[in-house]
Design a protein around this motif. Structure first.
Motif: not given
Length: 106
Positions: A6-8
């Motif tokens: 995930k980048n977040n």
């Protein structure tokens, strides 16, 4: 970057395998450089990770530039004997020393 990651809003990170592929070397070599603290890295729960700035720094660390002291200056290199060295000087013959074990036994 791994597909499941995930980048977040955080910068993407790369695995040692991805760095090895970019450098055309083995994953073991990358991990060895990390263990010896020769390249920057992030230690996370999943092992070693690298950011884009780490990768750029690694490329700069291992970049080789031509040595200006050894660069050709355009003059032809002469294979002749140096001028000024007298040709009539006697040659000194070198003699090998006896091996240490032979010297100590005597």
């Amino acid at each position: 970057m791994n597909a499941g990651q995930k980048n977040n809003g955080l910068p993407p990170t790369y695995s040692p395998a991805e760095i090895a592929e970019a450098l055309d070397c083995s994953e073991w070599w990358v991990k060895e450089q990390v263990r010896r603290r020769r390249i920057p890295f992030i230690r996370s729960g999943s092992g070693y990770r690298f950011t884009k700035s780490h990768v750029e720094e690694i490329f700069h660390i291992f970049e080789e530039r031509p040595d200006q002291a050894n660069a050709p200056d355009g003059r032809a290199i002469s294979t002749r004997r140096r001028e000024g060295a007298p040709m009539d000087m006697p040659t000194v013959r070198l003699r090998a020393r006896r091996p240490r074990r032979a010297r100590n036994a005597a």
